[in-house]
Design a protein around this motif. Structure first.
Motif, mmCIF file in Angstrom:
data_model
loop_
_atom_site.group_PDB
_atom_site.id
_atom_site.type_symbol
_atom_site.label_atom_id
_atom_site.label_comp_id
_atom_site.label_asym_id
_atom_site.label_seq_id
_atom_site.Cartn_x
_atom_site.Cartn_y
_atom_site.Cartn_z
ATOM 1 N N VAL A 1 0.859 -1.179 0.000
ATOM 2 C CA VAL A 1 0.000 0.000 0.000
ATOM 3 C C VAL A 1 0.899 1.235 0.000
ATOM 4 O O VAL A 1 1.826 1.322 0.790
ATOM 5 C CB VAL A 1 -0.905 0.024 1.255
ATOM 6 N N THR A 2 0.621 2.172 -0.878
ATOM 7 C CA THR A 2 1.452 3.374 -0.895
ATOM 8 C C THR A 2 1.129 4.237 0.308
ATOM 9 O O THR A 2 0.083 4.087 0.945
ATOM 10 C CB THR A 2 1.229 4.190 -2.182
ATOM 11 N N ASP A 3 2.047 5.154 0.594
ATOM 12 C CA ASP A 3 1.835 6.076 1.708
ATOM 13 C C ASP A 3 0.541 6.857 1.511
ATOM 14 O O ASP A 3 -0.214 7.082 2.449
ATOM 15 C CB ASP A 3 2.996 7.069 1.811
ATOM 16 N N ARG A 4 0.312 7.274 0.290
ATOM 17 C CA ARG A 4 -0.891 8.062 0.003
ATOM 18 C C ARG A 4 -2.152 7.246 0.230
ATOM 19 O O ARG A 4 -3.143 7.773 0.730
ATOM 20 C CB ARG A 4 -0.840 8.589 -1.429
ATOM 21 N N ASP A 5 -2.115 5.962 -0.139
ATOM 22 C CA ASP A 5 -3.290 5.113 0.090
ATOM 23 C C ASP A 5 -3.558 4.957 1.578
ATOM 24 O O ASP A 5 -4.715 4.963 2.018
ATOM 25 C CB ASP A 5 -3.097 3.732 -0.550
ATOM 26 N N ALA A 6 -2.494 4.825 2.367
ATOM 27 C CA ALA A 6 -2.659 4.688 3.819
ATOM 28 C C ALA A 6 -3.252 5.967 4.406
ATOM 29 O O ALA A 6 -4.138 5.910 5.271
ATOM 30 C CB ALA A 6 -1.314 4.372 4.467
ATOM 31 N N ILE A 7 -2.800 7.122 3.924
ATOM 32 C CA ILE A 7 -3.341 8.394 4.410
ATOM 33 C C ILE A 7 -4.799 8.537 3.992
ATOM 34 O O ILE A 7 -5.649 8.946 4.789
ATOM 35 C CB ILE A 7 -2.486 9.569 3.885
ATOM 36 N N ARG A 8 -5.105 8.180 2.752
ATOM 37 C CA ARG A 8 -6.494 8.269 2.275
ATOM 38 C C ARG A 8 -7.403 7.354 3.104
ATOM 39 O O ARG A 8 -8.505 7.743 3.489
ATOM 40 C CB ARG A 8 -6.555 7.896 0.792
ATOM 41 N N ASP A 9 -6.927 6.130 3.404
ATOM 42 C CA ASP A 9 -7.728 5.202 4.221
ATOM 43 C C ASP A 9 -7.941 5.737 5.634
ATOM 44 O O ASP A 9 -9.036 5.613 6.194
ATOM 45 C CB ASP A 9 -7.053 3.827 4.289
ATOM 46 N N HIS A 10 -6.901 6.343 6.196
ATOM 47 C CA HIS A 10 -7.013 6.925 7.537
ATOM 48 C C HIS A 10 -8.048 8.057 7.535
ATOM 49 O O HIS A 10 -8.903 8.139 8.433
ATOM 50 C CB HIS A 10 -5.649 7.443 7.987
ATOM 51 N N LEU A 11 -7.987 8.906 6.528
ATOM 52 C CA LEU A 11 -8.959 10.004 6.439
ATOM 53 C C LEU A 11 -10.371 9.486 6.179
ATOM 54 O O LEU A 11 -11.341 10.042 6.693
ATOM 55 C CB LEU A 11 -8.540 11.006 5.356
ATOM 56 N N ARG A 12 -10.483 8.433 5.375
ATOM 57 C CA ARG A 12 -11.813 7.858 5.105
ATOM 58 C C ARG A 12 -12.422 7.319 6.404
ATOM 59 O O ARG A 12 -13.604 7.539 6.688
ATOM 60 C CB ARG A 12 -11.719 6.751 4.066
ATOM 61 N N THR A 13 -11.613 6.642 7.214
ATOM 62 C CA THR A 13 -12.088 6.120 8.502
ATOM 63 C C THR A 13 -12.518 7.267 9.418
ATOM 64 O O THR A 13 -13.566 7.195 10.076
ATOM 65 C CB THR A 13 -10.974 5.286 9.179
ATOM 66 N N THR A 14 -11.724 8.326 9.432
ATOM 67 C CA THR A 14 -12.054 9.495 10.255
ATOM 68 C C THR A 14 -13.337 10.157 9.747
ATOM 69 O O THR A 14 -14.206 10.541 10.543
ATOM 70 C CB THR A 14 -10.894 10.504 10.250
ATOM 71 N N ALA A 15 -13.469 10.285 8.430
ATOM 72 C CA ALA A 15 -14.663 10.905 7.846
ATOM 73 C C ALA A 15 -15.905 10.069 8.164
ATOM 74 O O ALA A 15 -16.969 10.619 8.484
ATOM 75 C CB ALA A 15 -14.493 11.058 6.341
ATOM 76 N N ARG A 16 -15.777 8.741 8.084
ATOM 77 C CA ARG A 16 -16.898 7.861 8.445
ATOM 78 C C ARG A 16 -17.339 8.106 9.883
ATOM 79 O O ARG A 16 -18.526 8.208 10.181
ATOM 80 C CB ARG A 16 -16.461 6.404 8.309
ATOM 81 N N ALA A 17 -16.362 8.203 10.774
ATOM 82 C CA ALA A 17 -16.671 8.419 12.196
ATOM 83 C C ALA A 17 -17.330 9.779 12.412
ATOM 84 O O ALA A 17 -18.285 9.900 13.193
ATOM 85 C CB ALA A 17 -15.394 8.310 13.028
ATOM 86 N N VAL A 18 -16.847 10.816 11.733
ATOM 87 C CA VAL A 18 -17.432 12.157 11.876
ATOM 88 C C VAL A 18 -18.857 12.165 11.334
ATOM 89 O O VAL A 18 -19.774 12.718 11.966
ATOM 90 C CB VAL A 18 -16.546 13.215 11.167
ATOM 91 N N LEU A 19 -19.071 11.563 10.169
ATOM 92 C CA LEU A 19 -20.422 11.534 9.594
ATOM 93 C C LEU A 19 -21.374 10.706 10.457
ATOM 94 O O LEU A 19 -22.557 11.050 10.591
ATOM 95 C CB LEU A 19 -20.378 10.981 8.158
ATOM 96 N N ALA A 20 -20.880 9.641 11.035
ATOM 97 C CA ALA A 20 -21.732 8.827 11.913
ATOM 98 C C ALA A 20 -22.084 9.601 13.179
ATOM 99 O O ALA A 20 -23.244 9.591 13.621
ATOM 100 C CB ALA A 20 -21.020 7.521 12.256
ATOM 101 N N ARG A 21 -21.121 10.296 13.743
ATOM 102 C CA ARG A 21 -21.366 10.984 15.007
ATOM 103 C C ARG A 21 -22.217 12.236 14.841
ATOM 104 O O ARG A 21 -23.132 12.482 15.616
ATOM 105 C CB ARG A 21 -20.040 11.358 15.651
ATOM 106 N N TYR A 22 -21.890 13.063 13.847
ATOM 107 C CA TYR A 22 -22.555 14.360 13.738
ATOM 108 C C TYR A 22 -23.745 14.375 12.784
ATOM 109 O O TYR A 22 -24.580 15.257 12.873
ATOM 110 C CB TYR A 22 -21.540 15.432 13.339
ATOM 111 N N ASP A 23 -23.812 13.407 11.862
ATOM 112 C CA ASP A 23 -24.956 13.339 10.948
ATOM 113 C C ASP A 23 -25.842 12.130 11.219
ATOM 114 O O ASP A 23 -26.889 11.974 10.589
ATOM 115 C CB ASP A 23 -24.477 13.293 9.494
#
Length: 186
Positions: free
Chosen positions: A95-117
């Motif tokens: 996995v490239t560094d960028r893919d790992a960062i994108r996956d980390h942000l996707r997980t964070t975005a999922r958590a934010v959307l679940a919590r606040y929306d």
């Protein structure tokens, strides 16, 4: 004690100077030379003991060693370091560094959307994929499957002339959009 000795020394010295300056006839008391010598010796002794007392000051008290501060970590510093070092080609475990960062942000975005929306994980994934999770077109395109960002010629020129890569700009937009979402939901 030291003040008393200093005061005694000053008085003796003053009386010795008085006796030496004023003739004994003017005072009306004839003083023998041994009395003047004894008075001078007492004054000298008081002065020497005062000087010795000043020299032998007590040792300063031993102060405790102050505690050492621990260095505090800054939240997000690890992510910032990973983003600064992210390249297209560096692969870790396939996995490239960028893919790992994108996956980390996707997980964070999922958590934010679940919590606040109040979205479920699958609903959050669908909104991330179609770009409807934010009004920011750059942040929406970061996770979108086939969403392209419509940008003006001026915006494209700024992107070309910028020192920051499109990936890093996308990361900054995603983080800003998630921060706004979390700030509004508080």
């Amino acid at each position: 004690m030291m003040r008393r000795l200093a005061l005694l020394g000053a008085l003796l010295a003053l009386s010795g100077l008085t006796l030496a300056a004023v003739p004994s006839v003017a005072i009306g008391l004839p003083l023998p030379g041994t009395a003047v010598l004894a008075l001078g010796a007492l004054a000298l002794l008081a002065g020497v003991s005062g000087a010795m007392a000043r020299r032998s000051r007590p040792e300063p008290p031993a102060l405790p060693v102050p505690e050492r501060r621990r260095s505090a970590t800054v939240p997000g510093a690890d992510f910032d370091d990973r983003l600064a070092n992210a390249t297209i080609h560096a692969a870790v475990g396939g996995v490239t560094d960028r893919d790992a960062i994108r996956d980390h942000l996707r997980t964070t975005a999922r958590a934010v959307l679940a919590r606040y929306d109040g979205l479920s994980p699958s609903e959050a994934d669908a909104r991330l994929a179609d770009g409807s999770w934010t009004d920011d077109p750059v942040a929406a395109a970061f996770f979108a499957d086939e969403l392209s960002v419509d940008r003006s010629l001026a915006a494209r020129l700024r992107a070309v002339l910028s020192e920051d890569s499109a990936f890093r700009r996308g990361v900054h937009h995603v983080v800003a959009a998630l921060d706004r979402r979390a700030s509004e939901g508080r």
